[in-house]
Design a protein around this motif. Structure first.
Motif, PDB file in Angstrom:
ATOM      1  N   ALA A 104       0.836  -1.209   0.000  1.00 48.57           N
ATOM      2  CA  ALA A 104       0.000   0.000   0.000  1.00 48.57           C
ATOM      3  C   ALA A 104       0.872   1.261   0.000  1.00 48.57           C
ATOM      4  O   ALA A 104       0.554   2.248  -0.667  1.00 48.57           O
ATOM      5  CB  ALA A 104      -0.936  -0.003   1.201  1.00 48.57           C
TER       6      ALA A 104
ATOM      7  N   GLU B 280       3.630  -1.546 -11.813  1.00 50.67           N
ATOM      8  CA  GLU B 280       2.936  -0.256 -11.754  1.00 50.67           C
ATOM      9  C   GLU B 280       3.945   0.892 -11.624  1.00 50.67           C
ATOM     10  O   GLU B 280       3.790   1.943 -12.259  1.00 50.67           O
ATOM     11  CB  GLU B 280       1.963  -0.250 -10.574  1.00 50.67           C
ATOM     12  CG  GLU B 280       0.826  -1.256 -10.716  1.00 50.67           C
ATOM     13  CD  GLU B 280       0.009  -1.401  -9.448  1.00 50.67           C
ATOM     14  OE1 GLU B 280       0.130  -0.530  -8.551  1.00 50.67           O
ATOM     15  OE2 GLU B 280      -0.742  -2.393  -9.322  1.00 50.67           O
TER      16      GLU B 280
ATOM     17  N   ILE C 136       3.497   5.871  -5.748  1.00 54.53           N
ATOM     18  CA  ILE C 136       3.228   5.974  -7.192  1.00 54.53           C
ATOM     19  C   ILE C 136       2.173   7.054  -7.451  1.00 54.53           C
ATOM     20  O   ILE C 136       2.313   7.880  -8.356  1.00 54.53           O
ATOM     21  CB  ILE C 136       2.771   4.618  -7.755  1.00 54.53           C
ATOM     22  CG1 ILE C 136       3.906   3.582  -7.648  1.00 54.53           C
ATOM     23  CG2 ILE C 136       2.329   4.756  -9.214  1.00 54.53           C
ATOM     24  CD1 ILE C 136       3.475   2.162  -7.979  1.00 54.53           C
ATOM     25  N   GLU C 137       1.119   7.057  -6.623  1.00 56.55           N
ATOM     26  CA  GLU C 137       0.062   8.053  -6.782  1.00 56.55           C
ATOM     27  C   GLU C 137       0.590   9.467  -6.549  1.00 56.55           C
ATOM     28  O   GLU C 137       0.137  10.427  -7.182  1.00 56.55           O
ATOM     29  CB  GLU C 137      -1.075   7.752  -5.810  1.00 56.55           C
ATOM     30  CG  GLU C 137      -1.856   6.482  -6.147  1.00 56.55           C
ATOM     31  CD  GLU C 137      -2.899   6.155  -5.092  1.00 56.55           C
ATOM     32  OE1 GLU C 137      -3.002   6.930  -4.113  1.00 56.55           O
ATOM     33  OE2 GLU C 137      -3.603   5.129  -5.244  1.00 56.55           O
TER      34      GLU C 137
ATOM     35  N   VAL D  56       3.016  -4.725  -8.200  1.00 56.84           N
ATOM     36  CA  VAL D  56       3.170  -3.328  -7.790  1.00 56.84           C
ATOM     37  C   VAL D  56       4.411  -2.708  -8.424  1.00 56.84           C
ATOM     38  O   VAL D  56       4.417  -1.513  -8.765  1.00 56.84           O
ATOM     39  CB  VAL D  56       3.225  -3.214  -6.246  1.00 56.84           C
ATOM     40  CG1 VAL D  56       4.516  -3.781  -5.677  1.00 56.84           C
ATOM     41  CG2 VAL D  56       3.032  -1.757  -5.814  1.00 56.84           C
TER      42      VAL D  56
ATOM     43  N   ARG E 256       2.248   1.830  -3.500  1.00 61.68           N
ATOM     44  CA  ARG E 256       1.189   2.354  -4.386  1.00 61.68           C
ATOM     45  C   ARG E 256       0.901   3.816  -4.057  1.00 61.68           C
ATOM     46  O   ARG E 256       0.620   4.626  -4.953  1.00 61.68           O
ATOM     47  CB  ARG E 256      -0.080   1.506  -4.253  1.00 61.68           C
ATOM     48  CG  ARG E 256       0.050   0.136  -4.908  1.00 61.68           C
ATOM     49  CD  ARG E 256      -1.290  -0.445  -5.294  1.00 61.68           C
ATOM     50  NE  ARG E 256      -1.117  -1.549  -6.219  1.00 61.68           N
ATOM     51  CZ  ARG E 256      -1.252  -2.839  -5.900  1.00 61.68           C
ATOM     52  NH1 ARG E 256      -1.599  -3.176  -4.671  1.00 61.68           N
ATOM     53  NH2 ARG E 256      -1.063  -3.775  -6.813  1.00 61.68           N
ATOM     54  N   SER E 257       0.979   4.165  -2.784  1.00 61.87           N
ATOM     55  CA  SER E 257       0.785   5.562  -2.396  1.00 61.87           C
ATOM     56  C   SER E 257       1.875   6.451  -2.986  1.00 61.87           C
ATOM     57  O   SER E 257       1.604   7.556  -3.472  1.00 61.87           O
ATOM     58  CB  SER E 257       0.788   5.681  -0.865  1.00 61.87           C
ATOM     59  OG  SER E 257       0.791   7.033  -0.454  1.00 61.87           O
TER      60      SER E 257
END
Length: 274
Positions: A97, A126, A103-104, A123, A100-101
């Motif tokens: 998580a 991504e 990346i955002e 991930v 992914r945060s």
């Protein structure tokens, strides 16, 4: 000294001391991260700041604290970095998580020490698609696509296992005169972590090939002090006869030593049968 339910014919202890000091590599990524006025006064200065997202695996081990302190020092504002640090608290899902945060948030670089070696491909795909380089710190991972990360800064854990067991073998050649097999307890780190996998494999291969060693206890202590305490208490409760304890990091070793000393056992000293 209290009477013990365990007898150590000849107890020797070996310690893996693995505190890795890291200087994060300066990497080029997307420099489109919005900067606040407090961070810079000019567009030129803003463009030069590198935002690093680091997904810390946990905080229960001494090496982890030293590792994070080093990263904070290296990725400081004075050195031209904006560090975003998140603690996964020993949770694989939390670490996913966090990545992914990052990346955002469109950070420039992502760094992390994988809790376990498997399960990262999705991930990291991504992150690759977003054009964000990934740096692995201390531990590595298993993947068929080594383009998913830019580099790995760490140790050869298999070689560490070989060297530790090799030292034991040479030492015991001149310090053990018995004819029975030498009995070994192995305290592993977090099962599935590359550090645990490599060290365990190296130790087992070397001692099994030596022929006169027998593993009588093997369990994970998760690289933590409490894990060392629990495992040593289990050995005492089971009245196991141990010649050598191999512990895969310093925190577990210190926990084991405290339990031994509370029970009148002197690590590294030969004991008469009790």
């Amino acid at each position: 000294m209290n009477t013990l339910r365990i007898r150590f014919r000849c107890f020797y202890l070996i310690l893996f001391a693995v505190i890795l000091t890291i200087s994060m590599l300066t990497a080029c990524g997307n420099n489109n991260t919005e900067q606040t006025p407090e961070e810079t006064d000019t567009t030129e200065e803003s463009d030069s700041i590198i935002t690093v997202g680091f997904a810390q695996s946990g905080s229960g081990a001494t090496w982890n604290a030293a590792n994070i302190d080093s990263i904070r020092q290296s990725c400081s504002a004075e050195n031209g970095f904006n560090l975003i640090l998140e603690n996964a608290n020993d949770s694989f899902d939390n670490q996913i998580a966090s990545i992914r945060s990052f990346i955002e948030q469109d950070v420039d670089v992502i760094g992390f020490s994988p809790l376990v070696a498997d399960g990262w491909d999705e991930v990291l795909q991504e992150a690759k698609a977003a054009g964000i380089p990934v740096i692995l710190v201390d531990r590595t991972l298993n993947t068929a696509d080594d383009t998913l990360y830019t580099c790995w800064v760490g140790s050869d854990f298999l070689l560490e296992g070989y060297k530790a067991a090799g030292w034991i073998i040479e030492y015991m050649k001149t310090n053990y005169t018995g004819t029975e097999k030498i009995k070994v307890a192995l305290f592993q780190g977090t099962i599935g972590a590359s550090a645990e996998v490599g060290r365990t494999q190296g130790v087992e291969e070397m001692l099994n090939n030596a022929g006169n060693y027998e593993f009588v206890y093997k369990a994970s202590g998760d690289f933590k002090y409490d894990g060392g305490v629990e495992n040593m208490e289990n050995i005492l409760a089971q009245n196991l006869d141990i010649d050598i304890l191999i512990s895969e990091n310093d925190d577990m070793t210190l926990g084991a030593i405290d339990v031994m000393e509370r029970n009148g056992i002197r690590p590294g000293k030969a004991e008469n049968p009790l």
